[in-house]
Design a protein around this motif. Structure first.
Motif, PDB file in Angstrom:
ATOM      1  N   ASP A   1       0.849  -1.189   0.000  1.00 35.58           N
ATOM      2  CA  ASP A   1       0.000   0.000   0.000  1.00 35.58           C
ATOM      3  C   ASP A   1       0.881   1.234   0.000  1.00 35.58           C
ATOM      4  O   ASP A   1       1.794   1.356   0.820  1.00 35.58           O
ATOM      5  N   LEU A   2       0.606   2.185  -0.915  1.00 29.93           N
ATOM      6  CA  LEU A   2       1.341   3.441  -0.940  1.00 29.93           C
ATOM      7  C   LEU A   2       0.522   4.469  -0.185  1.00 29.93           C
ATOM      8  O   LEU A   2      -0.459   5.000  -0.678  1.00 29.93           O
ATOM      9  N   ASN A   3       0.902   4.694   1.081  1.00 26.59           N
ATOM     10  CA  ASN A   3       0.079   5.518   1.943  1.00 26.59           C
ATOM     11  C   ASN A   3       0.478   6.976   1.981  1.00 26.59           C
ATOM     12  O   ASN A   3      -0.236   7.810   2.504  1.00 26.59           O
ATOM     13  N   GLY A   4       1.667   7.273   1.463  1.00 32.57           N
ATOM     14  CA  GLY A   4       2.116   8.654   1.594  1.00 32.57           C
ATOM     15  C   GLY A   4       1.217   9.616   0.831  1.00 32.57           C
ATOM     16  O   GLY A   4       0.594   9.266  -0.174  1.00 32.57           O
ATOM     17  N   GLU A   5       1.148  10.853   1.309  1.00 31.70           N
ATOM     18  CA  GLU A   5       0.314  11.868   0.675  1.00 31.70           C
ATOM     19  C   GLU A   5       0.713  12.092  -0.770  1.00 31.70           C
ATOM     20  O   GLU A   5      -0.126  12.367  -1.631  1.00 31.70           O
ATOM     21  N   GLU A   6       2.007  11.952  -1.041  1.00 37.79           N
ATOM     22  CA  GLU A   6       2.492  12.299  -2.378  1.00 37.79           C
ATOM     23  C   GLU A   6       1.962  11.335  -3.443  1.00 37.79           C
ATOM     24  O   GLU A   6       2.002  11.643  -4.635  1.00 37.79           O
TER      25      GLU A   6
END
Lengths: 882, 114
Positions: free
Chosen positions: A537-542
């Motif tokens: 999962d790519l959770n960062g805001e970016e």
């Protein structure tokens, strides 16, 4: 013959008899007193009056004496009863100790079988019968989407749920939830955990015990508060204790949450949840009602029941359909199912089937014990004759022997319970399958009471026949021998019963085995073994907007494929043996077909990595990107369903429910460029469905959650795992991950089937062994009975083989009768297994015949040993011994 | 007029047991035995007698059997059991000690007692 008259008099006639006796006693007393007084000079009338006066108020005195006489009788009866029982028990104990071998065998058989039955019941009780561990659990229901054609789905959509709960009066509180694996960070540690997102009044519905802090509220969701409730197990593991966790922060999917409560794990829902978060619920309309992404729980309002709630919600659903006619799912009705039924749905049939099977084994054991007892009846003739000569009634003797059998049963039952206690935990652990509510399986009071009940039942069942036979044997007096006495007909019937039951259980096991073989030999459509997988999962805001997510996947795959350990790598939003979504489809000439398809967002190498065969056209390549025309790959099932008889290449399709939100208008038409082979998504047992594949790079919105699949180039599994770990850790997002072998996951899906088959095999084996014991005993006993006859035949020139044939024939008759009955029973009970079998009919003749043949061979072998021994006897020795 | 002494409960049981230890008899026989041997001092309502007999029969101190009197009447004859005999012995001893203690105290000279 039992003395019925005496028994009846005790109940009905005894009271008036006592009164009559009392009257007579009083009459004599009065007369004697009257005489005495007359002797002193009174007149007869005066004397009589005085005599009665000596009793006080005569009529009342008489009634009081009736009462005290009844009490006297009652006390005497009780005393006699307990004396008798005490004597019977002492007698039984003496008898048991006098024949230790017989007692040991009987008690051991019973202990083993009762242990099996107890463990099975403990599982059935713990999983199916016990109420859920929440307050007023029978008021909890699950709301579902149901239609006539496709049956109930336990999923519903947020929009529908919102309207149902707003317009309903029969639900006190209701909530929706979904469970996912999430990336979690505690301190410096990043890992994956199971999280449940809840909307509505979830904690009002379930009301778990809070060990610390407070539960989540409806307001938490609507305010999008970053708060979480942990499960006690998770709190203890990561913070040391429930109270220590309160007020701490936990990173969940890239955001920071504060711990506001800790819920007791065993009394919370759904199972295996590590933490709960609240999400925002909003109403919706139109096609968004088709996203049935959530499950729902509700607590019925006081006075409401399931029928009335369903009727009300169906009416609400109808009203919604009329006012908002778009979309397919919201035209479905509402299912209201007791929550417990929903939780255990998959396992109920299996467990009940196993319960029936173990009951069969118990019956075989009872028949076995009864047979053993019958065999001993003859040897007790002298004892019985003596007792009867000393005045014991036949009923008394029957009771004495029943107490003996009950005594052995009680010992066996107690030993069996202890055995279940000691070994049960280990056995259940070895049969590790994911049964719902398995944590609650214990040997508690309910199970103990059950064990006590079946112990007494088994003792009575096993003992009644031998007890009556033993009591009756005294009639002939000791020393009388018949040519075929002793067990005879009842003994044969018992063994025939054992054969029938054993065959039924064997057939059940055989059917499950065949079904298992059929299922395992099915083609999955892909090769899971050798593939390493993890969710990323790519959770960062970016990553929420822009190209960074897409870029990440591309780089990740490139880095992995650089390694010599990796043959190919790919990402997919939905891989087999994992949860995922289907989409409503659209075709240019059929905007709303009656079927949906799996919607899979994949990278180019996906089909190669999963070894899914390519059938026609091409798969995705480097020329497919964001600015080129949208393309799609379909599977064979989709091709046949959507474009029967034609080639799907060049045809158009769209997936509105999945793609509409990505574009500011309608979902675009995709052009089909290739066809791949079908796959079975949920393992060997699953059916094939239409699937639609799209390329991740072509989607305008980034996909932030993917499954990584990596196939190794060699057999070095550890090396591959290390490589994948390194690449993931050094990648720009450095996500939390959990590597797993896809092959293991798919094999585990068969776990329950395999375990069920193994357990049934164990039961079959036990039943077969007992049956052999029964046959052996029957033949040995018959041989002993017919010693004289055999000796005479031998002396008259009969050959060994002839004698052997004689013994085997008798056993053979019993086996044949038992087999026929067993086949009939298995045929009749076929429905029990229907739902557990795949591709094998419950009345499969091959299995029936093979099982019967196997049983026949085993049975004859069991009969062979004592027959051979009997045939070998020396006629002179035998006759001398008579 | 003679006042007949009422029997204390429990004492009646003891007296019945003693009576039966001499010979088995029926209810009336017991009543007249008691009157004779107490010179008419002790009385009991006949119903109390039978109640006592029922009690003791329930407890296994006496047992009963139907028999025939001299005049050919049917009567229920009571008999002492082993348990009853033991009970009679122990209770007699207790009674004697009790009576002796009470008498001793009652015979004390009030002037010399302190």
């Amino acid at each position: 013959m039992l003395d019925y008259r005496r028994i009846l008099r005790l109940r009905f006639g005894r009271r008036s008899e006592i009164r009559r006796e009392m009257d007579e006693e009083l009459r004599t007393h009065i007369e004697l007193r009257t005489e005495e007084l007359m002797g002193k000079g009174m007149s007869p009338e005066e004397a009589r009056e005085e005599a009665e006066r000596r009793f006080g108020e005569f009529d009342r005195a008489r009634r009081e004496l009736y009462a005290s006489a009844m009490k006297r009788e009652a006390r005497l009866e009780r005393g006699r009863f307990f004396d008798d029982i005490g004597r019977d028990i002492r007698l039984a104990v003496r008898r048991i100790f006098r024949s230790p071998g017989y007692a040991t065998v009987s008690i051991s058989i019973l202990a083993l079988v009762i242990a099996l039955t107890t463990i099975t019941f403990a599982v059935v009780d713990g999983v199916l019968l016990r109420p859920l561990p929440f307050p007023a659990p029978d008021r909890l229901v699950s709301l579902q989407s149901v239609s006539e054609e496709s049956g109930p789905y336990p999923q519903i959509s947020m929009a529908n749920w919102f309207d149902w709960q707003e317009q309903s009066t029969t639900l006190a509180s209701t909530a929706i939830w979904r469970q996912d694996r999430l990336s979690v960070r505690v301190g410096d540690e990043s890992f994956r955990a199971t999280g449940t997102s809840v909307g509505g009044r979830f904690f009002d519905v379930i009301q778990p015990t809070m060990q610390a802090g407070r539960p989540l509220t409806f307001a938490d969701g609507q305010d999008i508060a970053l708060v979480t409730v942990l499960s006690s197990g998770f709190a203890q593991l990561h913070f040391g204790s429930s109270s220590a966790a309160l007020g701490q922060t936990v990173g969940i999917s890239g955001r920071t949450y504060e711990v506001v409560g800790v819920a007791d794990g065993p009394t919370s829902y759904p199972e295996q949840t590590d933490l709960w978060v609240a999400f925002f619920v909003n109403p919706g309309s139109g096609a968004i009602r088709n996203s049935i992404n959530f499950e729902s729980v509700a607590r019925l309002a006081p006075g409401a029941d399931i029928e009335s709630t369903k009727a009300e919600l169906d009416a609400v659903a109808r009203g919604i359909r009329e006012s908002d006619p778009e979309g397919a799912f919201h035209s479905w009705g509402v299912g209201v199912v007791p929550l417990r039924d929903q939780v255990v749905a998959g396992s109920a049939e299996t467990l009940w089937m196993l319960m029936v099977a173990v009951a069969g084994v118990l019956l075989v054991a009872c028949a076995n014990l009864a047979g053993l007892g019958l065999a001993r009846a003859r040897s007790r003739e002298s004892e019985v004759s003596l007792r009867m000569a000393l005045g014991s009634g036949r009923a008394r003797i029957v009771r004495q022997f029943l107490v003996e059998y009950l005594g052995m049963a009680v010992i066996g039952g107690a030993l069996g319970f202890v055995l279940a206690w000691v070994a049960g935990g280990a056995i259940l652990d070895r049969l590790t399958i994911d049964l719902p509510r398995a944590d609650g399986v214990t040997l508690d009071l309910r199970v103990a009471l059950f064990t006590a009940a079946i112990t007494i039942g088994a003792g009575l069942l096993a003992g009644i026949l031998p007890a009556v036979r033993t009591a009756g044997s005294g009639r002939f007096g000791s020393g009388h021998r018949t040519a075929r006495g002793g067990r005879g007909l009842p003994g044969g019937l018992l063994v025939a019963t054992e054969v029938a039951l054993a065959l039924s259980i064997l057939i059940g096991g055989g059917l499950l085995l065949r079904s298992l073989q059929v299922v395992v030999s099915r083609d999955l459509g892909y090769e899971p073994h050798g593939v390493l997988t993890t969710e990323v999962d790519l959770n960062g805001e970016e990553y929420r907007r822009g190209p960074l997510a897409t870029e990440y996947w591309r780089t990740l795959i490139e880095d992995l494929e650089e390694s010599p350990d990796v043959a190919s790598a790919a990402v997919a939003n939905w891989i087999p043996a994992a949860p995922g979504g289907t989409s409503f489809l659209s075709f240019p000439d059929n905007l709303e077909p009656d079927f949906g398809g799996g919607y899979r967002v994949v990278s180019e190498a996906y089909f190669e990595t999963m070894e899914i065969a390519q059938l026609d056209g091409r798969t995705f390549g480097p020329d497919d990107h964001q600015d080129s025309d949208r393309v799609a790959v379909v599977n064979r099932a989709m091709a046949e369903r959507a474009w029967p008889g034609r080639s799907p290449i060049g045809q158009q399709i769209s997936a509105p429910s999945m793609e509409r939100w990505m574009y500011d208008g309608d979902a675009p038409w995709l052009t089909v460029v290739g066809v791949v082979e079908d796959i079975r998504h949920w393992g060997y047992e699953a059916e094939v469905r239409p699937e639609l594949y799209v390329l991740y790079r072509q989607l305008p919105a980034p996909t932030r959650g993917m499954n990584l699949v990596v196939r190794g180039s060699g057999t070095d599994q550890a090396g591959l795992a290390a490589t994948v770990q390194d690449v993931l850790r050094s990648s720009s997002a450095s996500p939390a991950f959990e590597l797993e072998w896809l092959g293991d996951r798919v094999d585990d899906l068969l776990g329950e089937r395999i375990v069920t088959q193994r357990v049934l095999a164990g039961f079959s084996l036990t039943a077969l062994l007992l049956m052999c014991l029964g046959i052996y005993g029957l033949v040995a006993h018959a041989a002993a009975q017919r010693t004289r006859e055999m000796a005479v035949r031998a002396a008259l020139g009969a050959r060994r083989s002839g004698l052997l044939g004689l013994m085997l024939a008798a056993a053979g008759r019993v086996i044949v009768i038992g087999t026929v009955v067993g086949l009939a029973v298995a045929y009749g009970l076929a429905g029990l297994l229907e739902s557990l079998l795949i591709d094998v009919p419950a009345t499969d003749p091959v299995t029936f015949l093979l099982a019967a043949a196997l049983l026949g061979v085993i049975g004859v072998l069991a009969a062979l040993v004592p027959s051979v021994q009997a045939a070998r006897l020396d006629p002179i020795e035998a006759l001398r011994g008579e | 007029m003679d006042t007949k002494l009422p029997l204390l409960k429990g004492t009646l049981d003891l007296l019945i047991l003693k009576a039966l230890s001499c010979a088995p008899t029926h209810g009336y026989g017991l009543a007249s035995w008691l009157e004779r041997h107490s010179s008419g001092e002790l009385t009991a309502e006949d119903s109390a007698l039978y109640q006592a007999l029922h009690r003791m029969e329930g407890r296994g101190l006496v047992e009963a059997e139907w028999g025939v009197t001299e005049n050919k009447r049917r009567a229920r004859y009571y008999n002492l059991t082993t348990k009853g005999r033991q009970h009679l012995e122990s209770e007699s001893t207790t009674w004697a000690r009790y009576a002796a203690s009470v008498s001793a105290i009652l015979e004390l000279d009030p002037t010399s007692a302190s």
